[in-house]
Design an enzyme around this catalytic site. Structure first.
Site, short mmCIF file in Angstrom:
data_model
loop_
_atom_site.label_atom_id
_atom_site.label_comp_id
_atom_site.label_asym_id
_atom_site.label_seq_id
_atom_site.Cartn_x
_atom_site.Cartn_y
_atom_site.Cartn_z
N SER A 258 -2.10 20.16 13.05
CA SER A 258 -3.07 19.07 13.17
C SER A 258 -4.49 19.54 12.83
O SER A 258 -4.74 20.00 11.73
CB SER A 258 -2.99 18.50 14.59
OG SER A 258 -3.71 17.29 14.70
N ASP B 158 -8.03 14.34 9.93
CA ASP B 158 -7.79 15.74 10.28
C ASP B 158 -6.66 16.27 9.41
O ASP B 158 -6.18 15.57 8.50
CB ASP B 158 -7.50 15.90 11.77
CG ASP B 158 -6.21 15.23 12.21
OD1 ASP B 158 -5.76 14.29 11.52
OD2 ASP B 158 -5.64 15.62 13.25
N ASP C 192 -3.47 16.80 9.54
CA ASP C 192 -2.21 16.09 9.33
C ASP C 192 -2.40 14.58 9.31
O ASP C 192 -1.44 13.82 9.27
CB ASP C 192 -1.16 16.48 10.38
CG ASP C 192 -1.47 15.96 11.77
OD1 ASP C 192 -2.66 15.71 12.07
OD2 ASP C 192 -0.52 15.81 12.57
N ASP D 73 -3.34 12.29 11.45
CA ASP D 73 -2.92 11.36 12.50
C ASP D 73 -4.12 10.85 13.30
O ASP D 73 -3.96 10.09 14.25
CB ASP D 73 -1.86 11.98 13.42
CG ASP D 73 -2.36 13.16 14.23
OD1 ASP D 73 -3.50 13.63 13.98
OD2 ASP D 73 -1.62 13.62 15.12
#
Length: 453
Positions: free
Chosen positions: A104, A246, A248, A250
């Site tokens: 992440s 960010d 990833d 999400d």
């Protein structure tokens, strides 16, 4: 032995804490546990595997795929794709298991493994515990035609982008006006291709920055944890709005045309009112966490929207949303979950929905965000204390005194760390000076009353 799974999968320093051997063993164990629970009943199991742009994702992907295939699971390789893209395709492709390799917003040396169940849902604690328990157990290996097949799925980004754009259609501006100009900071991460493409396909004028991943630069001085890059770019390009993702993708934070930050609470407020106007906000309720700004709660309450608050972490928001059937939830950090379109936070989806609201109302994001006033918030981390004794009588008395002083214009929250000898003291107040004074006064009480030894 410490629990391997954390609040968001398994995470650690790649090739040190998170090794190829562990990734392989976890994948085998996950396949066995899901098989035992009937997830593969009557059919050949299928998994999808995606990753972000970290260089360590390459060897971890190889290990995960080897583990799954050796356990008799067919695998579709999605390549570099956001976590919500993997979640979407887990459901859309009818997969029994989804795997995302990402840490992440963490720095590049870290990586992580997130497992998703059928439909693209995060695994619950019971299944994660069962996966850990199976790690050391012997198993019978399939041979011949019973081993898994591994196949690339080259249309993954196309399918995910089409899904995103379908949630808003074409965001045509009012007659005679140009398309909205949007800057998107991709954090050199998993949405470096999908993010700009989705926004352009929706009819927006897009400037993509930090969208040149090299395996090493993910989250490096950019993205949702370094908004100054986006703030500067929005002003320089004369853009209407900017969005920061960010690694990833999400989560999503925003910046208005003047370079001012629009945080997750403000985004959540914008979308809550939008869904309610459309009759799509289930029970006129939004799910947030205890860290949501009091200004957010006050504004939505005044607008007739119920705010449910959970422990900090998007998994707790998701659990409450599922239990109540709610349509919207999220965190101040930019995780926004819209259950009609996604099973997890989706930064690109969030950006599209915010722009949709801007176009529909003819309003700037600054005007939309003005529905709430952020109260000054101060957080003090007090280390070297006994985090189990926050029920100390003198400490509770000090908290009560502070709450009386703040009245309805502020609040106090003590949050013991789950892993460290640390207590977080959070105070919101009408002014930054008052918030700072009260927070530091309570921090002194915590140090005195909860000191170790």
């Amino acid at each position: 032995m410490a629990r391997i799974f954390g609040t968001d999968g398994v995470r650690g320093l790649a090739n040190a804490d998170l090794t190829a051997e562990l990734a392989l063993d976890l994948s085998v164990s996950a396949a066995h546990v899901l098989a035992e629970r009937g997830a593969f009943a009557g059919h050949r199991p299928l998994a999808v595997v995606g990753r972000d742009t970290r260089i360590s994702g390459q060897f971890l992907e190889a290990a995960v795929v080897a583990g799954l295939a050796s356990a008799g699971v067919d695998v579709l390789l999605l390549g570099e794709l956001p976590t919500p893209g993997v979640a979407h395709l887990t459901g859309a492709l009818g997969a029994d298991l989804g795997v995302m390799l990402s840490a992440s917003h963490n720095a590049m040396p870290d990586n992580g493994i997130k497992f998703l169940s059928r439909g693209g849902l995060k695994l619950d604690d019971v299944i994660e515990d069962a996966i850990e328990a199976r790690l050391e157990e012997p198993w019978e290996r399939p041979v011949g035609g019973d081993v898994g097949r591994v196949t690339p799925h080259p249309t993954a980004i196309d399918e995910y982008v089409a899904h995103l754009v379908a949630t808003v259609g074409h965001l045509a501006p009012a007659a005679g006006r140009p398309a909205l100009k949007v800057v998107v900071d991709c954090a050199h991460g998993a949405a470096s291709v999908a993010g700009p493409r989705a926004l352009r396909d929706a009819g927006l004028d897009v400037v993509a920055i930090c969208a040149e991943p090299d395996g090493l630069n993910i989250n490096d001085g950019c993205g949702s944890t370094h908004l100054e890059v986006l703030q500067k770019a929005v002003v320089e390009h004369g853009a209407d709005v900017g969005f920061a993702l960010d690694g990833d993708a999400d989560r999503c934070l925003a910046v208005d045309a003047g370079g001012n930050v629009v945080d997750g609470d403000q985004i959540l407020a914008i979308l809550a009112l939008s869904l309610r106007e459309q009759g799509l906000l289930v029970d006129d309720t939004v799910v947030a966490t205890v860290m949501s700004n009091l200004g957010f709660v006050q504004a939505l309450t005044a607008a007739g929207v119920v705010v449910r608050q959970t422990a900090v972490g998007d998994r707790y928001v998701l659990e409450d949303m599922k239990a109540g059937g709610y349509s919207l939830g999220g965190e101040q950090s930019g995780h926004v979950i819209m259950s009609a379109h996604a099973t997890t936070g989706d930064g690109v989806l969030t950006a599209l929905q915010v722009v949709h609201r801007m176009v529909a109302t003819g309003s700037s994001i600054a005007d939309l965000a003005a529905v709430m006033t952020r109260l000054p918030q101060v957080l003090v981390n007090v280390g070297g204390v006994d985090r189990t004794r926050t029920d100390d009588v003198a400490l509770l008395a000090a908290v009560a005194e502070a709450e009386s002083e703040l009245g309805e214009s502020g609040r106090v929250l003590l949050r013991p760390s789950g892993t460290e000898p640390l207590v977080r003291v959070m105070v919101e107040a009408a002014t930054a000076e008052q918030a700072d004074a009260v927070a530091n006064r309570l921090a002194d009480v915590v140090r005195e009353r909860l000191a170790l030894g």
